[in-house]
Structure formats: structure tokens, C-alpha cells
Design a protein around this motif. Structure first.
Motif, PDB file in Angstrom:
ATOM      1  N   GLU A   1       0.840  -1.199   0.000  1.00  0.00           N
ATOM      2  CA  GLU A   1       0.000   0.000   0.000  1.00  0.00           C
ATOM      3  C   GLU A   1       0.869   1.241   0.000  1.00  0.00           C
ATOM      4  O   GLU A   1       1.898   1.298   0.688  1.00  0.00           O
ATOM      5  N   GLN A   2       0.458   2.237  -0.781  1.00  0.00           N
ATOM      6  CA  GLN A   2       1.146   3.531  -0.767  1.00  0.00           C
ATOM      7  C   GLN A   2       0.113   4.620  -0.585  1.00  0.00           C
ATOM      8  O   GLN A   2      -0.909   4.630  -1.249  1.00  0.00           O
TER       9      GLN A   2
ATOM     10  N   ARG B   1       0.654 -12.571  -0.829  1.00  0.00           N
ATOM     11  CA  ARG B   1       1.619 -13.106   0.140  1.00  0.00           C
ATOM     12  C   ARG B   1       1.147 -12.978   1.589  1.00  0.00           C
ATOM     13  O   ARG B   1       1.665 -13.626   2.480  1.00  0.00           O
ATOM     14  N   PHE B   2       0.159 -12.130   1.801  1.00  0.00           N
ATOM     15  CA  PHE B   2      -0.320 -11.926   3.164  1.00  0.00           C
ATOM     16  C   PHE B   2      -1.455 -12.886   3.521  1.00  0.00           C
ATOM     17  O   PHE B   2      -1.848 -12.970   4.684  1.00  0.00           O
TER      18      PHE B   2
ATOM     19  N   GLU C   1      -4.978 -17.789  -4.829  1.00  0.00           N
ATOM     20  CA  GLU C   1      -4.676 -18.225  -6.186  1.00  0.00           C
ATOM     21  C   GLU C   1      -4.028 -17.156  -7.047  1.00  0.00           C
ATOM     22  O   GLU C   1      -3.104 -17.424  -7.794  1.00  0.00           O
ATOM     23  N   GLU C   2      -4.490 -15.935  -6.931  1.00  0.00           N
ATOM     24  CA  GLU C   2      -4.027 -14.889  -7.828  1.00  0.00           C
ATOM     25  C   GLU C   2      -3.330 -13.780  -7.078  1.00  0.00           C
ATOM     26  O   GLU C   2      -3.760 -13.387  -6.001  1.00  0.00           O
ATOM     27  N   GLU C   3      -2.279 -13.262  -7.701  1.00  0.00           N
ATOM     28  CA  GLU C   3      -1.610 -12.112  -7.092  1.00  0.00           C
ATOM     29  C   GLU C   3      -2.450 -10.866  -7.325  1.00  0.00           C
ATOM     30  O   GLU C   3      -2.872 -10.601  -8.448  1.00  0.00           O
ATOM     31  N   PRO C   4      -2.707 -10.104  -6.283  1.00  0.00           N
ATOM     32  CA  PRO C   4      -3.521  -8.900  -6.484  1.00  0.00           C
ATOM     33  C   PRO C   4      -2.734  -7.839  -7.247  1.00  0.00           C
ATOM     34  O   PRO C   4      -1.515  -7.748  -7.106  1.00  0.00           O
TER      35      PRO C   4
ATOM     36  N   ALA D   1      -2.661  -3.068  -3.142  1.00  0.00           N
ATOM     37  CA  ALA D   1      -2.692  -4.365  -3.821  1.00  0.00           C
ATOM     38  C   ALA D   1      -3.449  -5.346  -2.946  1.00  0.00           C
ATOM     39  O   ALA D   1      -2.873  -5.986  -2.068  1.00  0.00           O
ATOM     40  N   CYS D   2      -4.784  -5.404  -3.166  1.00  0.00           N
ATOM     41  CA  CYS D   2      -5.600  -6.301  -2.360  1.00  0.00           C
ATOM     42  C   CYS D   2      -6.854  -6.659  -3.145  1.00  0.00           C
ATOM     43  O   CYS D   2      -7.440  -5.817  -3.806  1.00  0.00           O
TER      44      CYS D   2
END
Ligand SMILES: Nc1ncnc2c1ncn2[C@@H]1O[C@H](COP(=O)(O)OP(=O)(O)OP(=O)(O)O)[C@@H](O)[C@H]1O
Ligand SMILES: [Mg+2]
Lengths: 316, 329
Positions: A232-233, A283-284, A297-300, A311-312
Motif C-alpha cells: 500500500e502507498q 503473500r499476506f 490463487e491470484e496475485e492482487p 494491492a488487495c
């Protein structure tokens, strides 16, 4: 164009057990007159990421992808001589655990003049005058210019490190956990000093920490890192008030409020993953209370929400 | 303030050295009193000598007095520079030793200086470039050389270069009755010195390579090296001004201790190559059972090592700023 642009940076450590994906597809930027806080648990890749900016990544580590554009030039592809001239002059850095960062057999004055003489055409006498001014700038009496590091306390050594880092008016300053390991009062004094320098010298800074309260007073912008990725930014204030990513929320809840209200200390259950075999998907997810199937399953990808870049999968 | 700190440091070290020398003198006195055998019998190895005559000599040397008085006498004579009479050469021990000191100094100072300088430089390169081919090369050679004893290396050199190839002399310091003078004489001496010197250099230098290499490895991984690089210094400046100075500190410390071991190597080298120095004298004194001479050479070597250690300590105190102020505050 921003002063520093890091795009899709990937740094792996190639160990016997496999590749440690310490920095995996990380992008951020720092504008002139901007301070970026980089925050995350120990081992999430903060130091590795900024080491790449100085091009300090050494075997077994290797930059395997991405770009680092500083003032229009790509740091990854520039020649050894170009990067050498940039170090100390264009980009300066104060290292984590800096208690041994000063040479024990050289006076602090000599250690300051050294960087000035390397980058500027001035006489030795002038450089010593400059060294004295640098010491005063960081709140140490100029009469101590001939002292050796062992004659200084931990906090003062860190001040000397800041004096060295700012001696050539760098265009970007990187501070890697500059106050970690010092007692609270010294931390306070150093943060005040860093803030003063930031304002007086109008110095763009990347500030690494795992202590949220430290970032709150220094940085306008924050990037939250988790397991080799930025999750997060956002602007610092906004991140505090409305963290979007479940990890940011947990991180903020894990610390007592900076304003002093009692929100109750909650630590994040579980441990950060090993970066050799990070979890598939987000990854979280193993530690996330809101994880659903897609998270496994999928990378956000990054999406905007309330001005945050997050990224969520929970954001639609 | 720094100088005051250094002065007090120097005085403390000097006092320690004096105490050490006194202790050596005591041990040196006692050791030879504990050796079995009658010194007077040793002196005159003649069965015809009568008991009265021996008693007379015993009284003359004060050997009939109690140990304490003998020690007193020994100290008094020692302070006057009297180390006794050599049984073998029948002249004062001090004179015999003094005659040999220049030759030993010539060989030892030359060989050790070359060994230390060469060993330190090669060790520093190997340590700085750890893991590279040049490191493995330097390391391999030094480990081999270091593990071969000097006398062994000396004998091998003698066999190959002096006996088989005959390009170097078999021993001695100069060609006997050559009538050489001036430059020619010194060339002859250097030619004689080559093999003994090289065997000391190789053995002692190998140790310095190993020492410097490991302390260089240690220094080059320190945070201040990263700091130096972050300043944009040239790699050569990082090496010289930051890594090397720190890497040399432990090497200097160990130099003092090493000198004691060097004595063994010197005695071996001088003996193998019949180099007429103090080391060879030790061997001769043992072979001839010349106790006063042996005692004298022991004392000279021990005092030399203590004094060299003192110099090393002072150098260390000078180059490491942490020591000077350490105790003065
Ligand atoms: N030389 C190395 N060899 C192998 N793995 C390494 C090496 N250096 C770092 N790593 C791994 O890379 C990951 C990131 O390390 P890094 O030092 O960048 O973390 P960090 O966020 O700065 O942590 P900290 O807050 O403890 O300083 C960690 O998992 C670490 O184990
Ligand atoms: Mg770190």
C-alpha cells in the motif's frame, strides 16, 4: 519526472536453498522535496531495496529485473565510475546499525573531509572548515573535529553519520532505520534534527523504519512493504486514518496511537513468510483475516482507493 | 590530552618491560643452577685436577656461598656487564656474544623486514580479494611454506642450490681468504646470506600472509567499509585508508608475540647454514656444554624479544587511537 523512479525492481539472493525473493516487483517514486517512508516488518526487503539505489547489492544478491531511474539516468546500467561519482554527492545514505559505520582509527573530521575532497575541488583547509560547519549543523561542537569515534556516544555517532551524508548537499538522502537501537530521548533528538535538516536543506529523503510513530513526524508519503512487495502507498496522514490493506490495518493497530489514545496493542498473528517460497497468490493471505479463495490463487494488482494505491483483492 | 595519554601508556609499558626483564634474569639464574653436574668439573675437564684446586676455584667464583648470595653476586656482576667467562673460548661471554651480534642483526633484520613487508602486502591482497584465484594461489603457497619448519626448508635449499646446483655457498658469511674488500666483499656476503635469509623469509612471511589475510577479511566486511564506499571513494582509497589501517592493528599486536617464535627460526637457520651469529652460538654452546655462554645467549635473546615487544606495543598505542585515551581518562 520524479527525482527517483523505481520500477518493477526485483532483487533475489541466490542461496544454496534457492532464490530468496527479497524484493519482488517493487515500484515507488520520490519527488524533489518529498519524504518517503518505507515501513515493514524485519526481513521484508527494505534494506535490500535501498541498497540497490546505491548499487550496493552484492553476491549472492543480484538485481534480476526492473529500473532505477535517478534524475533521468538508470542506476542499474550506469558504469562503475558513474555510480561512484553519484555516491555521496548525488545520493547519500546513513546505514542501519550505524554503531560501527565510522572508521575507529580515523578522526571524525577526516571522515567528513574525505567525502568533500572526493567530490569538490577545494583545498584541505577549506574542507576542514566545512567539516566543522557540518558538525555544528548536526549539533556537535566544532572543537570535536579531531576526536575519534570511540569518544562519542551512539546518538552522536549517528549525528556524525548524518553530517557525512549531508556534507556534499546530496540530491537524495537515504536513512535506513537511523534511530533504531537508540534510547527514546536520543531518538527524539535525532528525529528533530532530521526534520530540521529536511526543511533547511530541502532534502528529499527515503526513511526506512519499522516504527510507525517515527514515520508520522518525518514523512509525507508512506509505502508499506510486506514480504518483498509493497502492499500500500498513501499519504502518511491518510494511511493512519484509513489504512486500506489488511496488513496496513494490522500494522497500525499493532502500535499504540501516536496521539496517545489507548487503542490497545494488538500484534499480528502468525509470522512473515520465508522469501524462498512465498505463498502463492497474495503473500499476506495466510495471516489475513479476510482471505478468500482468490487471495490464495491470484496475485492482487494495484488499485486506487481513497487516494491510496493498494494491492488487495478486497478492492473492486 | 592525547599525548599525555600516550606518555602514560608508554611509561606503563616500559615498566612492564623492565619487570619482565628482571623476571627473565631470575629464571636465567635459576635454570642454570638446576642443571645437573658440577660447573667446576665442566670447566676443567681434566681428571688430574685435585680437590683442593677445585675448591679454590669454587671459592673464587663464590659457588660455595648460599644461593641468595650467589644471586646477589650474579646481579652485581650482570649490572657491570660481566656475563662470566666462556668455558670454550676462554674469554668474556659478553665479548663472544658481542662479536656475533652484527652478523645476526644483518641476517635477521633483513630477513624479517622482507618477510613482514612481503607477507603483509600479499596477505592484504588475498584478504581483500577473498575467494578469487589470486587469493587461492597466495593462500596455497603460504600454507605450504608455513607448515615446513625452517631447518627442513634450509636443508632442502642447501641440497638443491648449494650442493647439487652449486649456485650458492654451503655456509658461512663470506668466502674464506678471498681477500675481497669493499663492494666485492659485500656482494660476497649477500651471496652467502641469500639462502639463510630466504628460508627465514619464506617461513616467517607465510605466517604474515595468513595473519594479514584473515584480519583483512575481517576488516573488509565491516560497516565502515560500506560507509567509505557510500562516500564515493575510489576502491583504492577504501582499501588503503579504511581497510588496511584497521587490518594492520591485529597484525602489529601479534608481531610482538611472533618475535619470540622467530628466535627459534633464527637459531635453526644460522645452524643449518653455519652463519656466524648469536643463533649459531647457542648451538655451539650446547654442543660444547659451555654453560656461561648459553646463559649469556639466552639472556641476550630474551632481552631482545622484550625490547622488540616494547617497540611493537608503543607503535600499536600510536596507531590505535582507542588505546591512548583508554586509560588516561
Ligand atoms: N546476503 C544475503 N543472503 C541471503 N539472503 C539475504 C541476504 N541479505 C538479506 N537476505 C534476505 O533478504 C530478505 C530481506 O532482507 P533485508 O535486510 O532487506 O530486510 P529489511 O527489511 O531491511 O529487514 P530489517 O528490518 O531487519 O533490517 C530477508 O529475508 C533476508 O533474510
Ligand atoms: Mg534493514
Amino acid at each position: 519526472m520524479a527525482l527517483l523512479e523505481v520500477e518493477n525492481l526485483k532483487i533475489y539472493y541466490f542461496t544454496r536453498e534457492g532464490a530468496v525473493k527479497a524484493v519482488d516487483d517493487v515500484s515507488f517514486s520520490v519527488d524533489r522535496d518529498e519524504t518517503l517512508g518505507l515501513i515493514g516488518e524485519s526481513g521484508c526487503g527494505k534494506t535490500t531495496a535501498v541498497f540497490a539505489i546505491m548499487r550496493f547489492v552484492a553476491p549472492p544478491g543480484r538485481i534480476v529485473g526492473g529500473k532505477i531511474i535517478f534524475d533521468g539516468n538508470d542506476i542499474i546500467t550506469m558504469s562503475n565510475e558513474e555510480i561512484r561519482l553519484l555516491r555521496g554527492k548525488g545520493i547519500a545514505m546513513v546505514f542501519q546499525a550505524a554503531q560501527n559505520a565510522l572508521n575507529p582509527v580515523m578522526t571524525v573530521g577526516k571522515q567528513i573531509t574525505e567525502v568533500i575532497l572526493e567530490h569538490e575541488r577545494i583545498t584541505k583547509e577549506e574542507s576542514w572548515e566545512r567539516a566543522k560547519r557540518q558538525l555544528e549543523l548536526v549539533g556537535i561542537g566544532s572543537e570535536r573535529v579531531k576526536n575519534y569515534p570511540h569518544e562519542f556516544s551512539g546518538g552522536m555517532k549517528q549525528r556524525v553519520m548524518i553530517a557525512i551524508a549531508t556534507a556534499c548537499n546530496p540530491r537524495l538522502l537515504i536513512l535506513d532505520e537511523p534511530v533504531t537501537g537508540l534510547d527514546v530521548i536520543v531518538q527524539r533528538q535525532l528525529l528533530t534534527l532530521i526534520n530540521k535538516l529536511r526543511k533547511e536543506l530541502r532534502l528529499p529523503i527515503i526513511f526506512i523504519t519499522h516504527d510507525l510513530s517515527v514515520i508520522a513526524e518525518t514523512c509525507g508519503k508512506v509505502a508499506v512493504m510486506y514480504a518483498g512487495k509493497i502492499v500500500e502507498q498513501a499519504s502518511t496522514v491518510s494511511l493512519y486514518e484509513n489504512p486500506v490493506h489488511p496488513y496496513s490495518q494490522a500494522l497500525i493497530r499493532a502500535y499504540p496511537s501516536i496521539k496517545g489514545e489507548k487503542r490497545g496493542l494488538k500484534s499480528i498473528p502468525g509470522a512473515p513468510p520465508r522469501l524462498i517460497n512465498p505463498p502463492i497468490g497474495c503473500r499476506f493471505h495466510p495471516r489475513c483475516p479476510y482471505a478468500v479463495n482468490i487471495c490464495r490463487e491470484e496475485e492482487p494488482i494495484f488499485r486506487k482507493k481513497n487516494g491510496h494505491l493498494v494491492a488487495c483483492h478486497s478492492i473492486k | 590530552m592525547a599525548l599525555k595519554g600516550f606518555a602514560s601508556f608508554a611509561i606503563r609499558k616500559a615498566i612492564a618491560a623492565i619487570i619482565t626483564i628482571f623476571a627473565i634474569v631470575c629464571v636465567n639464574f635459576l635454570i642454570f643452577r638446576m642443571v645437573p653436574g658440577d660447573p667446576i668439573r665442566m670447566m676443567f675437564r681434566d681428571p688430574r685436577i685435585t680437590a683442593e684446586q677445585m675448591q679454590l676455584v669454587r671459592e673464587k667464583f663464590g659457588l660455595d656461598k648460599p644461593l641468595w648470595e650467589q644471586f646477589n653476586c650474579y646481579l652485581t656482576e650482570l649490572f657491570q656487564g660481566n656475563l662470566g667467562i666462556s668455558f670454550w673460548q676462554k674469554r668474556p661471554v659478553l665479548e663472544v656474544i658481542a662479536d656475533r651480534i652484527p652478523q645476526t642483526l644483518l641476517l635477521v633484520v633483513t630477513a624479517l623486514a622482507i618477510a613482514v613487508i612481503l607477507g603483509t602486502i600479499l596477505g592484504a591482497i588475498a584478504g581483500w580479494k577473498t575467494g578469487t584465484k589470486i587469493d587461492s594461489f597466495i593462500l596455497g603457497i603460504s600454507l605450504t611454506l608455513y607448515s615446513v619448519p625452517t631447518f627442513c626448508m634450509g636443508i632442502i635449499f642447501l641440497l638443491i642450490f648449494a650442493f647439487q646446483l652449486a649456485i650458492f655457498p654451503l655456509g658461512g658469511i663470506s668466502t674464506a681468504a678471498s681477500g675481497l674488500t669493499g663492494f666485492g666483499y659485500w656482494k660476497d656476503v649477500l651471496w652467502h646470506m641469500f639462502l639463510p635469509a630466504i628460508s627465514i623469509v619464506l617461513w616467517y612471511g607465510g605466517e604474515y600472509v595468513l595473519l594479514t589475510r584473515s584480519s583483512m577479511q575481517d576488516a573488509s566486511g565491516q560497516d565502515y567499509i560500506t560507509t567509505a564506499r557510500a562516500k564515493g571513494l575510489k576502491e583504492s582509497a577504501v582499501l588503503r585508508n579504511h581497510a588496511l589501517r584497521n587490518a594492520l592493528l591485529p597484525v602489529v599486536t601479534i608481531t610482538g608475540v611472533n618475535l619470540a617464535f622467530a628466535v627459534a627460526g633464527i637459531i635453526e637457520a644460522e645452524t643449518v647454514f653455519s652463519w656466524p651469529g648469536v643463533g649459531r652460538l647457542v648451538y655451539d654452546a650446547v654442543m660444547k656444554r659451555d654453560y656461561p655462554l648459553l646463559q649469556g645467549t639466552f639472556l641476550v635473546f630474551a632481552v631482545a624479544v622484550v625490547l622488540a615487544n616494547l617497540v611493537v606495543d608503543l607503535i600499536y598505542g600510536y596507531i590505535d587511537p582507542r588505546i591512548k585515551v583508554g586509560k588516561s581518562e
